[in-house]
Structures are given as structure tokens and as C-alpha cells.
Motif scaffolding. Sequence first.
Motif, PDB file in Angstrom:
ATOM      1  N   LEU A 149       0.833  -1.204   0.000  1.00  0.00           N
ATOM      2  CA  LEU A 149       0.000   0.000   0.000  1.00  0.00           C
ATOM      3  C   LEU A 149       0.868   1.255   0.000  1.00  0.00           C
ATOM      4  O   LEU A 149       0.582   2.222  -0.719  1.00  0.00           O
ATOM      5  CB  LEU A 149      -0.935  -0.010   1.210  1.00  0.00           C
ATOM      6  N   ASP A 150       1.930   1.245   0.789  1.00  0.00           N
ATOM      7  CA  ASP A 150       2.846   2.382   0.809  1.00  0.00           C
ATOM      8  C   ASP A 150       3.485   2.610  -0.556  1.00  0.00           C
ATOM      9  O   ASP A 150       3.783   3.749  -0.940  1.00  0.00           O
ATOM     10  CB  ASP A 150       3.940   2.175   1.858  1.00  0.00           C
ATOM     11  N   LEU A 151       3.697   1.527  -1.298  1.00  0.00           N
ATOM     12  CA  LEU A 151       4.313   1.607  -2.622  1.00  0.00           C
ATOM     13  C   LEU A 151       3.284   1.799  -3.738  1.00  0.00           C
ATOM     14  O   LEU A 151       3.621   1.728  -4.908  1.00  0.00           O
ATOM     15  CB  LEU A 151       5.131   0.339  -2.880  1.00  0.00           C
ATOM     16  N   ARG A 152       2.030   1.999  -3.347  1.00  0.00           N
ATOM     17  CA  ARG A 152       0.939   2.282  -4.295  1.00  0.00           C
ATOM     18  C   ARG A 152       0.737   1.159  -5.313  1.00  0.00           C
ATOM     19  O   ARG A 152       0.607   1.394  -6.527  1.00  0.00           O
ATOM     20  CB  ARG A 152       1.176   3.609  -5.011  1.00  0.00           C
ATOM     21  N   ALA A 153       0.707  -0.055  -4.821  1.00  0.00           N
ATOM     22  CA  ALA A 153       0.484  -1.207  -5.697  1.00  0.00           C
ATOM     23  C   ALA A 153      -0.952  -1.230  -6.204  1.00  0.00           C
ATOM     24  O   ALA A 153      -1.899  -0.924  -5.469  1.00  0.00           O
ATOM     25  CB  ALA A 153       0.786  -2.501  -4.948  1.00  0.00           C
ATOM     26  N   ASP A 154      -1.111  -1.602  -7.456  1.00  0.00           N
ATOM     27  CA  ASP A 154      -2.441  -1.815  -8.025  1.00  0.00           C
ATOM     28  C   ASP A 154      -2.913  -3.252  -7.833  1.00  0.00           C
ATOM     29  O   ASP A 154      -4.113  -3.528  -7.906  1.00  0.00           O
ATOM     30  CB  ASP A 154      -2.425  -1.504  -9.522  1.00  0.00           C
ATOM     31  N   ALA A 155      -1.962  -4.146  -7.600  1.00  0.00           N
ATOM     32  CA  ALA A 155      -2.288  -5.559  -7.373  1.00  0.00           C
ATOM     33  C   ALA A 155      -1.098  -6.207  -6.669  1.00  0.00           C
ATOM     34  O   ALA A 155       0.035  -5.713  -6.747  1.00  0.00           O
ATOM     35  CB  ALA A 155      -2.584  -6.279  -8.684  1.00  0.00           C
ATOM     36  N   VAL A 156      -1.381  -7.298  -5.955  1.00  0.00           N
ATOM     37  CA  VAL A 156      -0.313  -8.091  -5.349  1.00  0.00           C
ATOM     38  C   VAL A 156      -0.499  -9.543  -5.752  1.00  0.00           C
ATOM     39  O   VAL A 156      -1.633 -10.013  -5.920  1.00  0.00           O
ATOM     40  CB  VAL A 156      -0.277  -7.977  -3.809  1.00  0.00           C
ATOM     41  N   LEU A 157       0.605 -10.228  -5.927  1.00  0.00           N
ATOM     42  CA  LEU A 157       0.563 -11.655  -6.213  1.00  0.00           C
ATOM     43  C   LEU A 157       1.103 -12.390  -4.996  1.00  0.00           C
ATOM     44  O   LEU A 157       2.268 -12.230  -4.619  1.00  0.00           O
ATOM     45  CB  LEU A 157       1.391 -11.995  -7.449  1.00  0.00           C
ATOM     46  N   LEU A 158       0.229 -13.145  -4.332  1.00  0.00           N
ATOM     47  CA  LEU A 158       0.618 -13.921  -3.155  1.00  0.00           C
ATOM     48  C   LEU A 158       1.223 -15.236  -3.596  1.00  0.00           C
ATOM     49  O   LEU A 158       0.625 -15.977  -4.383  1.00  0.00           O
ATOM     50  CB  LEU A 158      -0.588 -14.203  -2.258  1.00  0.00           C
ATOM     51  N   GLN A 159       2.391 -15.541  -3.039  1.00  0.00           N
ATOM     52  CA  GLN A 159       3.125 -16.733  -3.434  1.00  0.00           C
ATOM     53  C   GLN A 159       3.711 -17.388  -2.189  1.00  0.00           C
ATOM     54  O   GLN A 159       4.180 -16.700  -1.274  1.00  0.00           O
ATOM     55  CB  GLN A 159       4.241 -16.322  -4.402  1.00  0.00           C
ATOM     56  N   LEU A 160       3.708 -18.708  -2.141  1.00  0.00           N
ATOM     57  CA  LEU A 160       4.251 -19.452  -1.017  1.00  0.00           C
ATOM     58  C   LEU A 160       5.670 -19.900  -1.319  1.00  0.00           C
ATOM     59  O   LEU A 160       5.948 -20.437  -2.391  1.00  0.00           O
ATOM     60  CB  LEU A 160       3.392 -20.680  -0.715  1.00  0.00           C
ATOM     61  N   ALA A 161       6.564 -19.727  -0.347  1.00  0.00           N
ATOM     62  CA  ALA A 161       7.963 -20.102  -0.549  1.00  0.00           C
ATOM     63  C   ALA A 161       8.157 -21.607  -0.623  1.00  0.00           C
ATOM     64  O   ALA A 161       9.210 -22.071  -1.081  1.00  0.00           O
ATOM     65  CB  ALA A 161       8.825 -19.518   0.567  1.00  0.00           C
ATOM     66  N   ASP A 162       7.175 -22.381  -0.165  1.00  0.00           N
ATOM     67  CA  ASP A 162       7.330 -23.840  -0.187  1.00  0.00           C
ATOM     68  C   ASP A 162       6.645 -24.485  -1.396  1.00  0.00           C
ATOM     69  O   ASP A 162       6.363 -25.677  -1.398  1.00  0.00           O
ATOM     70  CB  ASP A 162       6.838 -24.470   1.115  1.00  0.00           C
ATOM     71  N   GLN A 163       6.394 -23.690  -2.433  1.00  0.00           N
ATOM     72  CA  GLN A 163       5.908 -24.218  -3.719  1.00  0.00           C
ATOM     73  C   GLN A 163       7.038 -24.055  -4.732  1.00  0.00           C
ATOM     74  O   GLN A 163       7.055 -23.089  -5.513  1.00  0.00           O
ATOM     75  CB  GLN A 163       4.660 -23.460  -4.185  1.00  0.00           C
ATOM     76  N   PRO A 164       7.991 -24.964  -4.756  1.00  0.00           N
ATOM     77  CA  PRO A 164       9.220 -24.740  -5.520  1.00  0.00           C
ATOM     78  C   PRO A 164       9.071 -24.779  -7.032  1.00  0.00           C
ATOM     79  O   PRO A 164       9.973 -24.337  -7.747  1.00  0.00           O
ATOM     80  CB  PRO A 164      10.135 -25.878  -5.050  1.00  0.00           C
ATOM     81  N   PHE A 165       7.947 -25.288  -7.547  1.00  0.00           N
ATOM     82  CA  PHE A 165       7.826 -25.456  -8.989  1.00  0.00           C
ATOM     83  C   PHE A 165       6.881 -24.453  -9.654  1.00  0.00           C
ATOM     84  O   PHE A 165       6.502 -24.630 -10.815  1.00  0.00           O
ATOM     85  CB  PHE A 165       7.417 -26.891  -9.319  1.00  0.00           C
ATOM     86  N   VAL A 166       6.523 -23.410  -8.925  1.00  0.00           N
ATOM     87  CA  VAL A 166       5.838 -22.290  -9.569  1.00  0.00           C
ATOM     88  C   VAL A 166       6.812 -21.660 -10.563  1.00  0.00           C
ATOM     89  O   VAL A 166       7.989 -21.474 -10.263  1.00  0.00           O
ATOM     90  CB  VAL A 166       5.391 -21.255  -8.526  1.00  0.00           C
ATOM     91  N   THR A 167       6.337 -21.341 -11.745  1.00  0.00           N
ATOM     92  CA  THR A 167       7.215 -20.861 -12.806  1.00  0.00           C
ATOM     93  C   THR A 167       6.973 -19.394 -13.134  1.00  0.00           C
ATOM     94  O   THR A 167       5.908 -18.836 -12.838  1.00  0.00           O
ATOM     95  CB  THR A 167       7.005 -21.677 -14.094  1.00  0.00           C
ATOM     96  N   THR A 168       7.974 -18.804 -13.774  1.00  0.00           N
ATOM     97  CA  THR A 168       7.828 -17.440 -14.288  1.00  0.00           C
ATOM     98  C   THR A 168       6.670 -17.361 -15.268  1.00  0.00           C
ATOM     99  O   THR A 168       5.906 -16.386 -15.281  1.00  0.00           O
ATOM    100  CB  THR A 168       9.134 -17.002 -14.967  1.00  0.00           C
ATOM    101  N   THR A 169       6.507 -18.390 -16.082  1.00  0.00           N
ATOM    102  CA  THR A 169       5.422 -18.417 -17.072  1.00  0.00           C
ATOM    103  C   THR A 169       4.059 -18.336 -16.396  1.00  0.00           C
ATOM    104  O   THR A 169       3.172 -17.589 -16.836  1.00  0.00           O
ATOM    105  CB  THR A 169       5.511 -19.691 -17.932  1.00  0.00           C
TER     106      THR A 169
END
Length: 202
Positions: A96-116
Motif C-alpha cells: 500500500l505504501d508503494l501504491r500497488a495496483d495488485a499483489v501476487l501472493l506466493q508461497l515459498a514452499d511451492q518450488p515449482f511455480v514458474t515465471t510463465t
Amino acid sequence: MKVLGIYLAAGDSRRMGTNKLLMDIRGIPLGSLALKAALESSIQQVLVITKRDDRLSWITPHLFLSNYCEKWTPVQLKKSNQGQAYSIISGLNVALDLRADAVLLQLADQPFVTTTLINFLIRAFRRDPSQSFFACKYQGVLRPPVLFTKKIFPRLMGLQGDKGARNLLNGEFKEKGKVFDFDNGDYFLDVDTMDDYLKLKP
């Protein structure tokens, strides 16, 4: 439109019995794999949410090099053991301080999430910013990562305890969102126990 990542890496690894983010997968600490994917995506900045005393030893050295480290910011929790909701809210306050229009929540223990996959969700948001969220579904279950637009930020700020975004998506959000079905479950594997980890070993 500014999209920030909230990378949730403040868990206690209680079911694993050891810090799972440090565990080796293909020569790389588990916690660094999905972080690298996020840093190579079109996310503008990744907020890495950690415990107060985390020395970040699970982040592989090359992610501290300039082409990566300029794109991520550690956010240490002021309190420990407050549950996933506290981690989400802590990251959201910075977003919010950085004026984000959206956030993507991601878990550090999901190792196979891809850039794609991450870029797919971001493109969907940019095509239709009127939506409140963009979520993934596999085998009938909504799973992270999830992209939330700013219209839903007040609802996220109301999370409590260990209640994460999945709980909200699975019944409490009435706002308009898009859900995408996937047939590749590898993206959504999370490593919670030693059995989970051993299944990943060659």
C-alpha cells in the motif's frame, strides 16, 4: 499498473521438523526456486516476508547480485508465530505504501511455480483490471499463487490468525474474479513434510 509480489517465507516448518526453505532441490535451496521465478517475471518488486531473525541463508547467493537484489525487499515480521494472515497483512501494508495496483501472493514452499505461470496471471489482470482476483484451480481446488487487485485489499487486511488467502477464495469472497483451471499439478506442489520432500528427490 504496478504489480508487487508478496512472497510468504515466515513459516515455522513444524511439520517438516527442520527449516524446509534450506532443503536442497537440484542443488538449490527449496525457498529460492519460486523466488527466482518471481524475480524473473514481470512483477515490479517482490516483498519477501520473513521472521524477524531470518538471516536469509536459504536465498541462493546469485539472487543477491545486482540484477536480482534490486527487485526484492526483505520484510521482517515484528512479531513471530502470528500466522499466515499476519504475514499477508505485513506485506500488504508495504504494498500500500508503494501504491500497488495488485499483489501476487506466493508461497515459498511451492518450488515449482514458474515465471510463465506468474506472468500468465499478471497478463490476465492487465487485460481485465475490473476483476477482484485471478486464481488457479487444480483438481477442483483453488491454489496459490493468487493475484489480488487493490479493490480487494481491505478484505485481505481483515484476515486473522493462520487464515490464508485460499480460505477466502474457497467461499468467503463474493467479489468478481477469474479462476483458471490447470491440468499440471507440479505448479502447485507444496512441501510440508519429509514425505513430500523425499518424493521430489531423484
